[in-house]
Design a protein around this motif. Structure first.
Motif, PDB file in Angstrom:
ATOM      1  N   LEU A  18      12.773 -41.639   3.665  1.00 18.78           N
ATOM      2  CA  LEU A  18      11.456 -41.886   3.085  1.00 18.78           C
ATOM      3  C   LEU A  18      10.860 -40.596   2.529  1.00 18.78           C
ATOM      4  O   LEU A  18      10.961 -39.529   3.140  1.00 18.78           O
ATOM      5  CB  LEU A  18      10.516 -42.469   4.137  1.00 18.78           C
ATOM      6  N   GLU A  19      10.216 -40.701   1.387  1.00 20.19           N
ATOM      7  CA  GLU A  19       9.613 -39.552   0.730  1.00 20.19           C
ATOM      8  C   GLU A  19       8.627 -38.844   1.655  1.00 20.19           C
ATOM      9  O   GLU A  19       7.869 -39.478   2.388  1.00 20.19           O
ATOM     10  CB  GLU A  19       8.892 -40.021  -0.535  1.00 20.19           C
ATOM     11  N   ALA A  20       8.656 -37.515   1.580  1.00 14.75           N
ATOM     12  CA  ALA A  20       7.733 -36.686   2.365  1.00 14.75           C
ATOM     13  C   ALA A  20       7.434 -35.417   1.587  1.00 14.75           C
ATOM     14  O   ALA A  20       8.258 -34.946   0.798  1.00 14.75           O
ATOM     15  CB  ALA A  20       8.342 -36.338   3.720  1.00 14.75           C
ATOM     16  N   ILE A  54       6.072 -29.304  -1.951  1.00 13.48           N
ATOM     17  CA  ILE A  54       7.441 -29.652  -2.323  1.00 13.48           C
ATOM     18  C   ILE A  54       7.680 -31.078  -1.855  1.00 13.48           C
ATOM     19  O   ILE A  54       7.522 -31.378  -0.671  1.00 13.48           O
ATOM     20  CB  ILE A  54       8.452 -28.683  -1.693  1.00 13.48           C
ATOM     21  N   THR A  55       8.034 -31.949  -2.785  1.00  8.73           N
ATOM     22  CA  THR A  55       8.251 -33.359  -2.474  1.00  8.73           C
ATOM     23  C   THR A  55       9.741 -33.651  -2.320  1.00  8.73           C
ATOM     24  O   THR A  55      10.526 -33.408  -3.237  1.00  8.73           O
ATOM     25  CB  THR A  55       7.652 -34.249  -3.576  1.00  8.73           C
ATOM     26  N   ALA A  82      14.461 -25.907  -1.456  1.00 11.00           N
ATOM     27  CA  ALA A  82      14.006 -26.424  -0.167  1.00 11.00           C
ATOM     28  C   ALA A  82      14.932 -27.558   0.248  1.00 11.00           C
ATOM     29  O   ALA A  82      15.377 -28.338  -0.595  1.00 11.00           O
ATOM     30  CB  ALA A  82      12.569 -26.920  -0.266  1.00 11.00           C
ATOM     31  N   VAL A  83      15.204 -27.628   1.539  1.00 11.72           N
ATOM     32  CA  VAL A  83      16.090 -28.666   2.084  1.00 11.72           C
ATOM     33  C   VAL A  83      15.382 -29.351   3.244  1.00 11.72           C
ATOM     34  O   VAL A  83      14.762 -28.690   4.084  1.00 11.72           O
ATOM     35  CB  VAL A  83      17.433 -28.066   2.560  1.00 11.72           C
ATOM     36  N   PHE A  84      15.482 -30.668   3.287  1.00 13.22           N
ATOM     37  CA  PHE A  84      14.907 -31.493   4.356  1.00 13.22           C
ATOM     38  C   PHE A  84      16.054 -32.199   5.055  1.00 13.22           C
ATOM     39  O   PHE A  84      16.857 -32.893   4.404  1.00 13.22           O
ATOM     40  CB  PHE A  84      13.945 -32.509   3.734  1.00 13.22           C
ATOM     41  N   THR A  92      17.390 -32.315  -1.075  1.00 10.92           N
ATOM     42  CA  THR A  92      17.318 -30.935  -1.555  1.00 10.92           C
ATOM     43  C   THR A  92      16.503 -30.903  -2.831  1.00 10.92           C
ATOM     44  O   THR A  92      16.711 -31.715  -3.725  1.00 10.92           O
ATOM     45  CB  THR A  92      18.730 -30.376  -1.831  1.00 10.92           C
ATOM     46  N   VAL A  93      15.575 -29.960  -2.892  1.00 12.35           N
ATOM     47  CA  VAL A  93      14.801 -29.730  -4.105  1.00 12.35           C
ATOM     48  C   VAL A  93      15.214 -28.360  -4.622  1.00 12.35           C
ATOM     49  O   VAL A  93      14.988 -27.345  -3.955  1.00 12.35           O
ATOM     50  CB  VAL A  93      13.284 -29.784  -3.838  1.00 12.35           C
ATOM     51  N   GLY A  94      15.865 -28.334  -5.780  1.00 13.23           N
ATOM     52  CA  GLY A  94      16.284 -27.075  -6.392  1.00 13.23           C
ATOM     53  C   GLY A  94      15.289 -26.653  -7.447  1.00 13.23           C
ATOM     54  O   GLY A  94      14.421 -27.425  -7.869  1.00 13.23           O
ATOM     55  N   SER A  95      15.391 -25.427  -7.862  1.00 11.12           N
ATOM     56  CA  SER A  95      14.541 -24.886  -8.932  1.00 11.12           C
ATOM     57  C   SER A  95      13.056 -25.070  -8.649  1.00 11.12           C
ATOM     58  O   SER A  95      12.297 -25.471  -9.533  1.00 11.12           O
ATOM     59  CB  SER A  95      14.907 -25.529 -10.274  1.00 11.12           C
ATOM     60  N   VAL A  96      12.636 -24.788  -7.422  1.00 12.81           N
ATOM     61  CA  VAL A  96      11.216 -24.886  -7.086  1.00 12.81           C
ATOM     62  C   VAL A  96      10.439 -23.890  -7.934  1.00 12.81           C
ATOM     63  O   VAL A  96       9.450 -24.239  -8.581  1.00 12.81           O
ATOM     64  CB  VAL A  96      10.971 -24.653  -5.575  1.00 12.81           C
TER      65      VAL A  96
END
Length: 160
Positions: free
Chosen positions: A67-69, A101-102, A57-59, A116-120
């Motif tokens: 800021l964290e979301a 996903i944080t 996932a990419v933000f 970017t969150v890898g390996s979700v």
């Protein structure tokens, strides 16, 4: 590893990596101060294959907040929380919860940031070929203008 393909409408793929493209987080009010735990915009949908695994996932933080979301994902439509209100999900809607996903670690590019969150690694089945999403802030962002609304993207490993 599969070959990336573009998703346009309903597609049939098997063990292919499917990038969703970027989707704007709809309904974010500009110039509003959010509090941690608030719905950050409204509900939005991401078209996906019928079943698969969310891989990454990419933000895109176009307002340079850093800021964290959280991206909260459901397999079926749900009653969204109003923008800038404390995020709350009904017990009935919770039954269609897929994952959260944080986005917590950001790369700063002076004018904007990405996370970017890898390996979700979360499997899903989306009967309507859509994942239904809403963001929740874990900080106190204030989005300055409509052209700096954040965007999200998923990469799916399709089962079908």
């Amino acid at each position: 590893m599969g070959i990336p393909v573009e998703v346009q409408g309903s597609v049939l793929v098997h063990n292919k990596t499917v990038p969703t493209g970027f989707y704007q987080v709809s309904g974010i009010g500009t110039g509003l101060l959010y509090t941690t735990g608030d719905a950050f915009g409204g509900k939005f949908e991401i078209p996906v294959p019928l079943s698969g695994e969310i891989r990454t996932a990419v933000f895109l933080d176009k307002d340079d907040e850093g800021l964290e979301a959280d991206l909260v994902i459901f397999s079926r439509d749900f009653d969204a929380t109003a923008d800038n209100a404390a995020f709350a999900v009904s017990d009935g809607d919770l039954q269609n919860f897929v994952t959260t996903i944080t986005f917590a670690t950001f790369k700063n590019f002076a004018n904007n940031q990405t996370s970017t969150v890898g390996s979700v690694g979360v499997a899903y089945v989306a009967p309507e070929r859509k994942l239904y999403c809403q963001m929740v802030t874990r900080g106190g962002p204030t989005i300055a203008a409509a052209d700096t609304i954040p965007m999200v993207s998923l990469t799916i490993l399709a089962d079908e």
